[in-house]
Design an enzyme around this catalytic site. Structure first.
Site, PDB file in Angstrom:
ATOM      1  N   LYS A 222      -6.292  -0.997  -2.119  1.00  0.00           N
ATOM      2  CA  LYS A 222      -7.178  -1.282  -1.321  1.00  0.00           C
ATOM      3  C   LYS A 222      -8.216  -0.306  -1.216  1.00  0.00           C
ATOM      4  O   LYS A 222      -9.442  -0.304  -1.045  1.00  0.00           O
ATOM      5  CB  LYS A 222      -6.674  -1.364   0.380  1.00  0.00           C
ATOM      6  CG  LYS A 222      -7.558  -1.370   1.502  1.00  0.00           C
ATOM      7  CD  LYS A 222      -8.715  -2.582   1.453  1.00  0.00           C
ATOM      8  CE  LYS A 222      -9.862  -2.394   2.047  1.00  0.00           C
ATOM      9  NZ  LYS A 222     -10.605  -3.529   2.099  1.00  0.00           N
ATOM     10  N   ASN A 226     -12.515  -0.081  -2.596  1.00  0.00           N
ATOM     11  CA  ASN A 226     -13.925   0.367  -1.931  1.00  0.00           C
ATOM     12  C   ASN A 226     -14.202   1.595  -2.560  1.00  0.00           C
ATOM     13  O   ASN A 226     -15.644   1.733  -2.448  1.00  0.00           O
ATOM     14  CB  ASN A 226     -13.323   0.500  -0.514  1.00  0.00           C
ATOM     15  CG  ASN A 226     -13.472  -1.010   0.247  1.00  0.00           C
ATOM     16  OD1 ASN A 226     -13.956  -1.944  -0.274  1.00  0.00           O
ATOM     17  ND2 ASN A 226     -12.992  -0.977   1.391  1.00  0.00           N
ATOM     18  N   ARG A 229     -16.510   0.651  -5.292  1.00  0.00           N
ATOM     19  CA  ARG A 229     -17.854   0.051  -4.965  1.00  0.00           C
ATOM     20  C   ARG A 229     -18.755   1.175  -4.516  1.00  0.00           C
ATOM     21  O   ARG A 229     -19.937   1.215  -4.914  1.00  0.00           O
ATOM     22  CB  ARG A 229     -17.533  -0.833  -3.836  1.00  0.00           C
ATOM     23  CG  ARG A 229     -18.926  -1.680  -3.410  1.00  0.00           C
ATOM     24  CD  ARG A 229     -18.559  -3.110  -2.515  1.00  0.00           C
ATOM     25  NE  ARG A 229     -19.550  -3.518  -2.179  1.00  0.00           N
ATOM     26  CZ  ARG A 229     -20.686  -4.420  -3.076  1.00  0.00           C
ATOM     27  NH1 ARG A 229     -20.083  -4.247  -4.120  1.00  0.00           N
ATOM     28  NH2 ARG A 229     -21.450  -5.122  -2.470  1.00  0.00           N
ATOM     29  N   CYS A 276     -16.077   0.686   6.227  1.00  0.00           N
ATOM     30  CA  CYS A 276     -15.219   0.748   5.082  1.00  0.00           C
ATOM     31  C   CYS A 276     -15.645   1.588   4.018  1.00  0.00           C
ATOM     32  O   CYS A 276     -15.011   2.542   3.622  1.00  0.00           O
ATOM     33  CB  CYS A 276     -14.967  -0.565   4.592  1.00  0.00           C
ATOM     34  SG  CYS A 276     -14.090  -1.745   5.918  1.00  0.00           S
TER      35      CYS A 276
HETATM   36  N1  LIG Z   1     -14.911  -4.209   9.329  1.00  0.00           N
HETATM   37  C1  LIG Z   1     -14.505  -4.773   8.033  1.00  0.00           C
HETATM   38  O1  LIG Z   1     -15.280  -5.282   7.341  1.00  0.00           O
HETATM   39  C2  LIG Z   1     -13.322  -4.531   7.447  1.00  0.00           C
HETATM   40  C3  LIG Z   1     -12.771  -4.906   6.257  1.00  0.00           C
HETATM   41  C4  LIG Z   1     -11.754  -4.796   5.769  1.00  0.00           C
HETATM   42  C5  LIG Z   1     -10.870  -3.933   6.234  1.00  0.00           C
HETATM   43  N2  LIG Z   1     -11.142  -3.296   7.388  1.00  0.00           N
HETATM   44  C6  LIG Z   1     -10.120  -2.307   8.124  1.00  0.00           C
HETATM   45  O2  LIG Z   1      -9.512  -3.050   9.117  1.00  0.00           O
HETATM   46  C7  LIG Z   1      -9.318  -2.212  10.175  1.00  0.00           C
HETATM   47  C8  LIG Z   1      -9.771  -2.703  11.335  1.00  0.00           C
HETATM   48  O3  LIG Z   1     -11.343  -2.833  11.047  1.00  0.00           O
HETATM   49  P1  LIG Z   1     -12.234  -3.280  12.348  1.00  0.00           P
HETATM   50  O4  LIG Z   1     -13.674  -3.392  11.554  1.00  0.00           O
HETATM   51  O5  LIG Z   1     -11.535  -4.641  12.573  1.00  0.00           O
HETATM   52  O6  LIG Z   1     -12.336  -2.346  13.658  1.00  0.00           O
HETATM   53  P2  LIG Z   1     -12.772  -2.719  14.968  1.00  0.00           P
HETATM   54  O7  LIG Z   1     -13.209  -1.658  15.414  1.00  0.00           O
HETATM   55  O8  LIG Z   1     -13.946  -3.794  14.911  1.00  0.00           O
HETATM   56  O9  LIG Z   1     -11.515  -3.357  15.636  1.00  0.00           O
HETATM   57  C9  LIG Z   1     -10.314  -2.722  16.113  1.00  0.00           C
HETATM   58  C10 LIG Z   1      -9.776  -3.123  17.441  1.00  0.00           C
HETATM   59  O10 LIG Z   1      -8.547  -2.279  17.684  1.00  0.00           O
HETATM   60  C11 LIG Z   1      -8.727  -1.929  18.915  1.00  0.00           C
HETATM   61  N3  LIG Z   1      -7.624  -1.148  19.185  1.00  0.00           N
HETATM   62  C12 LIG Z   1      -7.824   0.435  18.996  1.00  0.00           C
HETATM   63  N4  LIG Z   1      -6.526   0.840  19.164  1.00  0.00           N
HETATM   64  C13 LIG Z   1      -5.668   0.085  19.554  1.00  0.00           C
HETATM   65  C14 LIG Z   1      -4.339   0.231  20.093  1.00  0.00           C
HETATM   66  N5  LIG Z   1      -3.888   1.036  20.154  1.00  0.00           N
HETATM   67  N6  LIG Z   1      -3.917  -1.050  20.792  1.00  0.00           N
HETATM   68  C15 LIG Z   1      -4.707  -2.213  20.593  1.00  0.00           C
HETATM   69  N7  LIG Z   1      -5.788  -2.411  20.063  1.00  0.00           N
HETATM   70  C16 LIG Z   1      -6.480  -1.184  19.916  1.00  0.00           C
HETATM   71  C17 LIG Z   1     -10.133  -1.693  19.179  1.00  0.00           C
HETATM   72  O11 LIG Z   1     -10.231  -1.801  20.562  1.00  0.00           O
HETATM   73  C18 LIG Z   1     -10.784  -2.664  18.554  1.00  0.00           C
HETATM   74  O12 LIG Z   1     -10.990  -3.897  19.168  1.00  0.00           O
HETATM   75  C19 LIG Z   1      -9.812  -0.810   9.693  1.00  0.00           C
HETATM   76  O13 LIG Z   1      -8.743   0.097   9.077  1.00  0.00           O
HETATM   77  C20 LIG Z   1     -10.695  -1.071   8.432  1.00  0.00           C
HETATM   78  O14 LIG Z   1     -10.955  -0.123   7.432  1.00  0.00           O
HETATM   79  C21 LIG Z   1     -12.096  -3.589   8.053  1.00  0.00           C
END
Ligand SMILES: NC(=O)c1ccc[n+]([C@@H]2O[C@H](COP(=O)([O-])OP(=O)(O)OC[C@H]3O[C@@H](n4cnc5c(N)ncnc54)[C@H](O)[C@@H]3O)[C@@H](O)[C@H]2O)c1
Length: 440
Positions: A222, A226, A229, A276
């Site tokens: 993973k 990235n 990229r 990311c």
């Molecule tokens: N955004 C993307 O395009 C993407 C793509 C692939 C992977 N990821 C990975 O996925 C993960 C999440 O990314 P995202 O973009 O969805 O983040 P995000 O910030 O949109 O969502 C995270 C959510 O988790 C909640 N949260 C935080 N701590 C918490 C806790 N202790 N208990 C419950 N909820 C909690 C936050 O309030 C938030 O709503 C990251 O590791 C990111 O690197 C993101």
């Protein structure tokens, strides 16, 4: 509960599922499993987000095909429900964790959200449940953080008290649902048997390949994809800067390079943002073994982080052509998100540009149709400006009315950081033009 019991419940869709963290990743994942016929509980610390989801409303803006409709449908049918309390997770057989995993100013991973999620989940986790980390984490984190944290919080050892895996997400905002359904996934299990159960789980929603492997490999894949990229974009940016310095045109160069077999030069531009690409390369090298000091990945990060500052240089240069200095000049930055037609402003290159222009003494305004703070009328914002700086290829900016704008601005300067406009047309309309990768 035995591992095979979970497998059977998954096959029969009677397994109770949960997703912790209902953001860009967790919410569509929860919706997809609900659509597949599972009962899903979503848990998020943000009460406003939980309330919106329970009302069937999408808590994010931006174009996300099908997600608002699917959310409304699965909430209405009772298949998806959200909560802030962890206590409700006690009934769940499978818990997916998709909380944010940023890096700090020293590029070190910040696992506060992940640690809190594991600490709160442990005491209520049903014996024998499967826990899958979907968040992107540095290689070695399953071993060094997740396993010990969950063993401490449950008081039970992995493979006996609970099962553990890492199935990183590959989604891209703007195509969240389609990506979840179609993309290949790496399925890292703590044991091969766990990976096989995870394959059965993800097969319920994923039509792409599901490649079972171990957790370390999943973490490496993973973060490496990235980092790949980011390095490719840095190469394109380096060639763009070279072209500018020599009077070349990177867009023509790129087209022709890509006619050579096996070459796929990425798009240069005004910077790399989002949650990311700017941080996953740092996660990849965060736990590099002793005696190995990565060089290419930090260099690529430096090139990409420098691009918004380079755009500021282009603004200064264009103003100079018009006999103006940057101090006191009024600039309008078009686009504040990191991605077109999205509302995600995390690690926005525009933020760095705004800061740089302000440092240089410019009076900076921002417009973005997807960011509430900056949604005012574009043409009204442009009035009296000395430079328009296009930082995001939002659909709205493709059809800019240059003739109308010319009548409103103080100085007709257009700096295009995303190759969104045809330079000949811009110049023909009487504007001073600068574009990333386009030499004079
Ligand atoms: N955004 C993307 O395009 C993407 C793509 C692939 C992977 N990821 C990975 O996925 C993960 C999440 O990314 P995202 O973009 O969805 O983040 P995000 O910030 O949109 O969502 C995270 C959510 O988790 C909640 N949260 C935080 N701590 C918490 C806790 N202790 N208990 C419950 N909820 C909690 C936050 O309030 C938030 O709503 C990251 O590791 C990111 O690197 C993101």
């Amino acid at each position: 509960m035995e591992l095979e019991d979970i497998g059977r419940r998954i096959d029969q869709k009677t397994a109770q599922l949960a997703v912790i963290g209902l953001g860009y990743v967790g919410l569509p994942v929860a919706c997809e499993f609900a659509r597949a016929g599972f009962t899903v509980l979503g848990v998020d610390v943000r009460a406003d987000r939980v309330a919106q989801i329970n009302a069937g409303r999408l808590p994010m803006e931006g174009k996300e095909p099908g997600l608002a409709e699917l959310l409304a449908q699965v909430v209405e049918s009772g298949r998806l429900r959200a909560a802030v309390e962890y206590g409700e997770l006690a009934d769940c057989d499978v818990v997916l964790i998709a909380v944010e995993t940023p890096v700090d100013e020293n590029h070190r991973p910040q696992y506060a959200a992940l640690r809190t999620a594991l600490a709160n989940l442990g005491p209520v986790l049903r014996p024998g449940a499967l826990v899958v980390i979907e968040s992107t984490i540095a290689p070695g984190t399953m071993q060094g953080l997740v396993r010990p944290a969950l063993e401490a919080a449950t008081g039970r050892p992995v493979n006996q008290g609970f099962f553990l895996g890492n199935c990183p997400e590959r989604v891209m905002p703007g195509r969240l649902l389609a990506n979840i359904r179609q993309m290949n996934r790496v399925v890292g299990g703590w044991t091969p048997a766990t990976a096989q159960i995870m394959v059965r789980l993800y097969r319920q929603v994923v039509s792409g390949d599901l490649d079972p492997t171990d957790c370390l490999t999943a973490e490496l894949v993973k973060t490496a994809e990235n980092a790949y990229r980011d390095v490719q974009i840095a190469f394109a940016n380096e060639v763009a800067l070279l072209c500018e310095s020599m009077g070349g045109d990177v867009w023509q160069v790129r087209d022709l390079v890509n006619k050579s077999p096996g070459r796929q030069m990425h798009l240069p531009g005004a910077g790399v943002g989002g949650h990311c690409i700017p941080k996953d390369p740092w996660l990849l090298i965060a736990n590099a073994g002793e005696g190995f000091a990565p060089r290419l990945i930090p260099a690529a990060r430096a090139v990409n982080d420098g691009m918004p500052l380079h755009v500021a240089d282009l603004v200064v240069d264009a103003l100079r052509e018009r006999g103006k200095g940057i101090a006191g000049a009024r600039a309008l930055v078009l686009g504040y998100t990191y991605l077109e037609n999205s509302d995600d402003t995390r690690n926005s290159p525009s933020a760095d540009l705004v800061q740089r222009l302000a440092q240089l003494g410019a009076d900076v305004r921002v417009h973005d149709p997807y960011v509430e703070e900056y949604q005012r009328d574009l043409y009204a914002r442009a009035a009296g400006c000395d430079a328009l700086v296009l930082m995001v290829r939002h659909g709205e900016y493709q059809g800019l009315d240059l003739a109308r704008l010319q009548g409103l601005v103080a100085t007709p300067i257009l700096v295009d950081g995303r190759n969104a406009l045809d330079p000949e047309q811009v110049r023909a309309a009487g504007w001073v033009y600068r574009g990333v990768g386009r030499g004079a």
